[in-house]
Design a protein around this motif. Structure first.
Motif, PDB file in Angstrom:
ATOM      1  N   PHE A  14       0.827  -1.208   0.000  1.00 44.89           N
ATOM      2  CA  PHE A  14       0.000   0.000   0.000  1.00 44.89           C
ATOM      3  C   PHE A  14       0.865   1.264   0.000  1.00 44.89           C
ATOM      4  CE2 PHE A  14      -2.783   3.143   2.107  1.00 44.89           C
ATOM      5  CZ  PHE A  14      -3.935   3.010   1.352  1.00 44.89           C
ATOM      6  N   LEU A  15       1.859   1.273   0.859  1.00 43.24           N
ATOM      7  CA  LEU A  15       2.737   2.438   0.937  1.00 43.24           C
ATOM      8  C   LEU A  15       3.626   2.545  -0.303  1.00 43.24           C
ATOM      9  CD1 LEU A  15       3.795   2.317   4.698  1.00 43.24           C
ATOM     10  CD2 LEU A  15       1.944   3.640   3.629  1.00 43.24           C
ATOM     11  N   ALA A  16       4.059   1.389  -0.839  1.00 44.65           N
ATOM     12  CA  ALA A  16       4.900   1.397  -2.033  1.00 44.65           C
ATOM     13  C   ALA A  16       4.153   1.954  -3.238  1.00 44.65           C
ATOM     14  CB  ALA A  16       5.401  -0.011  -2.333  1.00 44.65           C
ATOM     15  N   ALA A  17       2.812   1.864  -3.216  1.00 43.62           N
ATOM     16  CA  ALA A  17       2.002   2.385  -4.315  1.00 43.62           C
ATOM     17  C   ALA A  17       1.812   3.895  -4.222  1.00 43.62           C
ATOM     18  CB  ALA A  17       0.649   1.689  -4.343  1.00 43.62           C
ATOM     19  N   GLY A  18       2.366   4.514  -3.184  1.00 41.53           N
ATOM     20  CA  GLY A  18       2.302   5.965  -3.074  1.00 41.53           C
ATOM     21  C   GLY A  18       1.302   6.503  -2.076  1.00 41.53           C
ATOM     22  N   PHE A  19       0.599   5.608  -1.365  1.00 43.70           N
ATOM     23  CA  PHE A  19      -0.360   6.060  -0.358  1.00 43.70           C
ATOM     24  C   PHE A  19       0.369   6.398   0.944  1.00 43.70           C
ATOM     25  CE2 PHE A  19      -2.840   3.503  -3.301  1.00 43.70           C
ATOM     26  CZ  PHE A  19      -3.953   4.297  -3.521  1.00 43.70           C
ATOM     27  N   THR A  20      -0.310   7.079   1.822  1.00 46.05           N
ATOM     28  CA  THR A  20       0.305   7.545   3.066  1.00 46.05           C
ATOM     29  C   THR A  20      -0.096   6.663   4.247  1.00 46.05           C
ATOM     30  OG1 THR A  20      -1.533   9.010   3.642  1.00 46.05           O
ATOM     31  CG2 THR A  20       0.188   9.909   2.192  1.00 46.05           C
ATOM     32  N   ILE A  21       0.627   6.831   5.340  1.00 42.38           N
ATOM     33  CA  ILE A  21       0.296   6.122   6.574  1.00 42.38           C
ATOM     34  C   ILE A  21      -1.113   6.493   7.034  1.00 42.38           C
ATOM     35  CG2 ILE A  21       0.807   6.033   9.040  1.00 42.38           C
ATOM     36  CD1 ILE A  21       2.642   4.286   7.562  1.00 42.38           C
ATOM     37  N   GLN A  23      -3.646   7.351   5.227  1.00 42.78           N
ATOM     38  CA  GLN A  23      -4.622   6.652   4.385  1.00 42.78           C
ATOM     39  C   GLN A  23      -4.701   5.180   4.772  1.00 42.78           C
ATOM     40  OE1 GLN A  23      -2.794   7.936   0.654  1.00 42.78           O
ATOM     41  NE2 GLN A  23      -4.694   8.984   0.081  1.00 42.78           N
ATOM     42  N   TYR A  24      -3.568   4.580   5.106  1.00 39.67           N
ATOM     43  CA  TYR A  24      -3.573   3.178   5.531  1.00 39.67           C
ATOM     44  C   TYR A  24      -4.369   3.012   6.828  1.00 39.67           C
ATOM     45  CZ  TYR A  24      -1.962  -1.280   7.348  1.00 39.67           C
ATOM     46  OH  TYR A  24      -1.925  -2.543   7.876  1.00 39.67           O
ATOM     47  N   ARG A  25      -4.204   3.951   7.736  1.00 39.38           N
ATOM     48  CA  ARG A  25      -4.939   3.865   9.004  1.00 39.38           C
ATOM     49  C   ARG A  25      -6.446   4.005   8.794  1.00 39.38           C
ATOM     50  NH1 ARG A  25      -0.616   7.639  12.286  1.00 39.38           N
ATOM     51  NH2 ARG A  25       0.910   5.975  12.726  1.00 39.38           N
ATOM     52  N   ARG A  26      -6.838   4.880   7.876  1.00 38.85           N
ATOM     53  CA  ARG A  26      -8.272   5.019   7.565  1.00 38.85           C
ATOM     54  C   ARG A  26      -8.811   3.726   6.957  1.00 38.85           C
ATOM     55  NH1 ARG A  26      -6.852  10.377   5.948  1.00 38.85           N
ATOM     56  NH2 ARG A  26      -6.850   9.777   3.747  1.00 38.85           N
ATOM     57  N   LEU A  27      -7.993   3.110   6.090  1.00 37.66           N
ATOM     58  CA  LEU A  27      -8.393   1.844   5.474  1.00 37.66           C
ATOM     59  C   LEU A  27      -8.568   0.763   6.537  1.00 37.66           C
ATOM     60  CD1 LEU A  27      -8.706   0.801   2.427  1.00 37.66           C
ATOM     61  CD2 LEU A  27      -6.482  -0.275   2.800  1.00 37.66           C
ATOM     62  N   ALA A  28      -7.623   0.715   7.468  1.00 38.59           N
ATOM     63  CA  ALA A  28      -7.685  -0.278   8.536  1.00 38.59           C
ATOM     64  C   ALA A  28      -8.896  -0.054   9.433  1.00 38.59           C
ATOM     65  CB  ALA A  28      -6.405  -0.252   9.355  1.00 38.59           C
ATOM     66  N   ALA A  29      -9.259   1.210   9.664  1.00 37.38           N
ATOM     67  CA  ALA A  29     -10.413   1.521  10.506  1.00 37.38           C
ATOM     68  C   ALA A  29     -11.713   1.159   9.802  1.00 37.38           C
ATOM     69  CB  ALA A  29     -10.406   3.004  10.866  1.00 37.38           C
ATOM     70  N   GLU A  30     -11.735   1.288   8.486  1.00 44.68           N
ATOM     71  CA  GLU A  30     -12.949   0.995   7.720  1.00 44.68           C
ATOM     72  C   GLU A  30     -13.156  -0.492   7.530  1.00 44.68           C
ATOM     73  OE1 GLU A  30     -14.893   1.977   3.322  1.00 44.68           O
ATOM     74  OE2 GLU A  30     -13.031   2.947   3.968  1.00 44.68           O
ATOM     75  N   HIS A  31     -12.056  -1.240   7.469  1.00 45.26           N
ATOM     76  CA  HIS A  31     -12.147  -2.679   7.229  1.00 45.26           C
ATOM     77  C   HIS A  31     -11.628  -3.453   8.445  1.00 45.26           C
ATOM     78  CE1 HIS A  31     -13.468  -2.195   3.065  1.00 45.26           C
ATOM     79  NE2 HIS A  31     -12.602  -1.206   2.972  1.00 45.26           N
ATOM     80  N   VAL A  34      -6.408  -7.652  10.559  1.00 47.35           N
ATOM     81  CA  VAL A  34      -6.363  -9.018  11.084  1.00 47.35           C
ATOM     82  C   VAL A  34      -4.985  -9.399  11.620  1.00 47.35           C
ATOM     83  CG1 VAL A  34      -8.238  -9.824   9.612  1.00 47.35           C
ATOM     84  CG2 VAL A  34      -5.873  -9.958   8.788  1.00 47.35           C
ATOM     85  N   ARG A  35      -3.991  -8.631  11.225  1.00 46.76           N
ATOM     86  CA  ARG A  35      -2.618  -8.888  11.654  1.00 46.76           C
ATOM     87  C   ARG A  35      -1.814  -7.631  11.370  1.00 46.76           C
ATOM     88  NH1 ARG A  35       0.873 -14.264   9.928  1.00 46.76           N
ATOM     89  NH2 ARG A  35       2.862 -13.657  10.867  1.00 46.76           N
ATOM     90  N   ARG A  36      -0.748  -7.439  12.081  1.00 45.47           N
ATOM     91  CA  ARG A  36       0.047  -6.230  11.862  1.00 45.47           C
ATOM     92  C   ARG A  36       0.452  -6.127  10.387  1.00 45.47           C
ATOM     93  NH1 ARG A  36       5.661  -4.538  14.994  1.00 45.47           N
ATOM     94  NH2 ARG A  36       5.898  -2.486  13.994  1.00 45.47           N
ATOM     95  N   GLY A  37       0.050  -5.025   9.779  1.00 48.50           N
ATOM     96  CA  GLY A  37       0.398  -4.782   8.380  1.00 48.50           C
ATOM     97  C   GLY A  37      -0.514  -5.447   7.375  1.00 48.50           C
ATOM     98  N   ILE A  38      -1.610  -6.084   7.825  1.00 47.44           N
ATOM     99  CA  ILE A  38      -2.507  -6.779   6.903  1.00 47.44           C
ATOM    100  C   ILE A  38      -3.954  -6.370   7.189  1.00 47.44           C
ATOM    101  CG2 ILE A  38      -3.334  -9.000   6.049  1.00 47.44           C
ATOM    102  CD1 ILE A  38      -0.721 -10.247   6.921  1.00 47.44           C
ATOM    103  N   VAL A  39      -4.615  -5.791   6.203  1.00 48.94           N
ATOM    104  CA  VAL A  39      -6.009  -5.370   6.303  1.00 48.94           C
ATOM    105  C   VAL A  39      -6.840  -6.200   5.333  1.00 48.94           C
ATOM    106  CG1 VAL A  39      -7.646  -3.472   5.983  1.00 48.94           C
ATOM    107  CG2 VAL A  39      -5.384  -3.023   6.941  1.00 48.94           C
ATOM    108  N   VAL A  40      -7.952  -6.718   5.832  1.00 48.15           N
ATOM    109  CA  VAL A  40      -8.849  -7.536   5.015  1.00 48.15           C
ATOM    110  C   VAL A  40     -10.182  -6.810   4.863  1.00 48.15           C
ATOM    111  CG1 VAL A  40     -10.039  -9.758   4.837  1.00 48.15           C
ATOM    112  CG2 VAL A  40      -7.745  -9.657   5.813  1.00 48.15           C
ATOM    113  N   HIS A  41     -10.744  -6.883   3.692  1.00 46.96           N
ATOM    114  CA  HIS A  41     -12.058  -6.279   3.433  1.00 46.96           C
ATOM    115  C   HIS A  41     -13.086  -6.814   4.432  1.00 46.96           C
ATOM    116  CE1 HIS A  41     -15.756  -5.146   1.324  1.00 46.96           C
ATOM    117  NE2 HIS A  41     -15.016  -4.368   0.537  1.00 46.96           N
TER     118      HIS A  41
END
Length: 275
Positions: A14-21, A23-31, A34-41
């Motif tokens: 996710f970060l390598a694709a140019g997104f920010t930390i 944005q990753y945290r928002r994604l994790a909060a929305e979905h 399940v494990r450190r560094g892994i977000v599942v829909h």
């Protein structure tokens, strides 16, 4: 762009694709984190969530649903592959599959289709594994040679023998299972044979016996059942004999299927002798 369908996002990718930390945290909060560094829909299947949380990848029977492969029963145990052959933490109800060639897992909790099929051939009973691989060939144009290359001689004669039964001409899981019954009886047959005046039939056995694995009971369609009855009448006029088998007969009473086929042959021979 990310998690628009029930899948998995890895923080590093996710970060390598140019997104920010942020944005990753928002994604994790929305979905689901399940494990450190892994977000599942949030709508991902339980099997996919478990695979991601354990750091493994779905394979064999547990990957069938994701590829739309033919499998009669959903497995009670989860079939997973892990880097190094072990899950990231202790887990029960897991059947572990070693990766072919000890390749590391990609950032995806689902193994490639060819490897899924190779694991199935080495793990499942022939009725299940042959049907699963057959559907991969029919539905996804998978090359049998790609599966054979993975198996090699490592998994013994059983897996390679089952692979030889995959032909890529079946229309359903029932046809695969009935085909195996006919093979066990040593009968000659054609699949999906077009008979003038009758139409396309599932099997034409020894040139006279039509076997169908559909009908009202299977499709839940009364109009289809009526068409089948009309086809039977047309085939009878042309000298064919027809048998129809329901799913539960093929799966739960294979001896009844064999006996019915044998009886049809005995009746046909009797008619030949007395006419």
């Amino acid at each position: 762009m990310y998690l628009t369908t029930p899948g998995v996002v890895y923080r590093r990718s996710f970060l390598a694709a140019g997104f920010t930390i942020a944005q990753y945290r928002r994604l994790a909060a929305e979905h689901l984190l399940v494990r450190r560094g892994i977000v599942v829909h949030r709508e991902a299947t339980p099997a996919l969530r478990t695979a991601a949380s354990l750091g493994g990848a779905l394979t064999c029977a547990s990957a069938a649903e994701h590829f739309g492969l033919w499998l009669r029963n959903t497995p009670s145990a989860l079939h997973l592959s892990f880097t190094g052959g072990r899950p990231g933490r202790s887990a029960s109800g897991i059947i572990r599959h070693r990766r072919f060639g000890d390749r590391p897992l990609a950032a995806d909790p689902l193994l490639p289709l060819a490897e899924v099929c190779a694991h199935a051939l080495a793990c499942l009973p022939p009725n299940d594994s042959v049907a699963l691989v057959e559907s991969a060939v029919v539905l996804h144009s998978l090359s049998v040679s790609a599966v054979h290359a993975l198996l090699g001689h490592r998994h013994g004669a059983g897996a390679l023998s089952a692979l030889k039964e995959v032909r890529g001409d079946a229309g359903s899981i029932l046809e695969v299972h009935l085909r195996r019954v006919l093979d066990s009886m040593g009968l000659r047959y054609e699949t999906q044979r077009l008979i003038p005046g009758v139409g396309r039939v599932d099997f034409l056995v020894e040139g006279f016996l039509i076997i169908e694995t559909d009908g009202w009971q299977w499709h839940g369609n009364r109009e289809q059942w009526r068409r089948d009855m009309d086809r039977d009448a047309a085939s009878l006029k042309d000298g064919y004999v027809s048998l129809h088998f329901r799913a539960e007969q093929v799966w739960k009473a294979p001896e009844y299927v064999r006996t019915s086929i044998t009886s049809a042959f005995e009746r046909f021979r009797w008619l030949l002798r007395n006419n």
